[in-house]
Design an enzyme around this catalytic site. Structure first.
Site: not given
Length: 351
Positions: A125, A183, A203
């Site tokens: 992304e 990130h 996560r």
């Protein structure tokens, strides 16, 4: 009338697709002029993800999901090469994100791992920062070498952020996040995100806070350990040109290309050469998009996005109030060596 349509395919606008998340705020609803609602963290602008598909808001396909319409006209909408390569599926998902609070520290798997474990695409992304409060920062990548055992220990001790590269940001900053890069967006940042069409996120750390349901949010320590790229890079920020009245190349990756254009007058975009759909996100200033071949046109408001089918991606875009800025995302199917040779011969820009 804002929009006129004479043909089956035209630039698609979409119904709001807002996501309530524990770290979200109120900037997105205010920006879009929608009814106020708390904790709106994401606006899924263009999506064919099964859990939250985009619904077309204009023209003859109003009320249909984008996925349904693509299934009826796959080559014309996606482009022939995109349709072949991605088996009739839209390969991108684009969002606006409002981080009122820090997002979790996370990572996404690559295609191989995501398909092996989840039957889904991986997720690379990019972020384009739209607004940042003074002192706002985000995390992208590691600042020191870690082993997998180091990583697990730091997660268990709640100190993993100490090993992350921290970047203070301002409007216009860009970060490319290939699958495997750790990130997190932190508080006070509004941004546009372009990503592979996937909802697989691991996560790593979430500050021990509960979700909106009051329960602890699930962590994926072992999966993240496998997905992570532990390599340290010299620089994680993306440099790019910011010239006005031209399409500035921001990202060219194996998964998507991104251009940002800030313009003061009507601007011609002939992108049929890419054999790809075009997703345009209006970052600043309402504008009008008119298809050259058909005459169909839309009004694209600031804070909203559209998808232009590949077969009609030759259009004029005009700012309505003096100046506009758009972010275009697509799949670049051109032979770049051939493109550069042709460009030099014709003495025109290839961008």
């Amino acid at each position: 009338m804002e929009n006129t349509f004479n043909n089956i395919l035209y630039p698609f606008l979409f119904e709001p697709n807002l996501h309530e998340i524990v770290w979200g705020g109120e900037k997105l609803t205010k920006w879009k002029g929608l009814a106020a609602k708390n904790h709106i963290g994401e606006s899924w602008e263009v999506s064919c993800v099964e859990s939250s598909p985009s619904v077309i808001a204009n023209g003859m396909w109003a009320g249909y999901t984008l996925k349904d319409v693509i299934s009826k006209h796959p080559e014309e909408i996606l482009g022939g090469e995109v349709n072949r390569r991605y088996n009739g599926e839209l390969p991108l998902l684009v969002k606006f994100i409002d981080a009122q609070k820090d997002l979790s520290i996370q990572v996404h798997p690559d295609d191989e791992m995501a398909k092996r474990l989840h039957g889904k695409n991986g997720k690379s992304e990019m972020w384009y920062v739209l607004d940042a409060e003074p002192g706002a920062y985000l995390y992208s990548g590691f600042k020191e070498e870690l082993s997998r055992e180091d990583y697990k220990r730091k997660v268990a001790d709640g100190i993993i952020v100490e090993s992350l590269a921290k970047h203070e940001v301002k409007a216009g900053d860009v970060f490319y996040l290939p699958a495997g890069r750790v990130h997190a967006i932190c508080s006070g940042i509004l941004l546009a995100e372009v990503q592979q069409s996937s909802d697989v996120t691991y996560r790593i750390f979430d500050y021990n806070r509960p979700g909106l349901d009051g329960k602890p949010r699930e962590l994926h320590t072992e999966l993240a350990a496998e997905a992570l790229n532990y390599q340290v890079e010299a620089d994680y920020r993306t440099d790019y040109s910011t010239l006005t009245d031209r399409a500035n190349s921001v990202i060219d990756s194996p998964y998507f290309s991104v251009r940002v254009t800030e313009f003061h007058d009507s601007f011609h975009r002939n992108l049929i050469k890419y054999d790809s759909f075009i997703i345009s996100m209006c970052l600043k200033g309402d504008c009008r998009i008119k298809i050259r071949a058909t005459g169909d046109e839309i009004l694209l408001h600031e804070g909203f996005s559209c998808l232009i089918p590949a077969s009609i991606a030759d259009y004029d875009i005009t700012p309505l109030y003096g100046q506009s800025k758009v972010l275009d995302a697509y799949i670049n199917n051109m032979d770049e060596d051939l493109l550069h040779k042709v460009s030099r011969f014709l003495h025109i820009s290839s961008k």
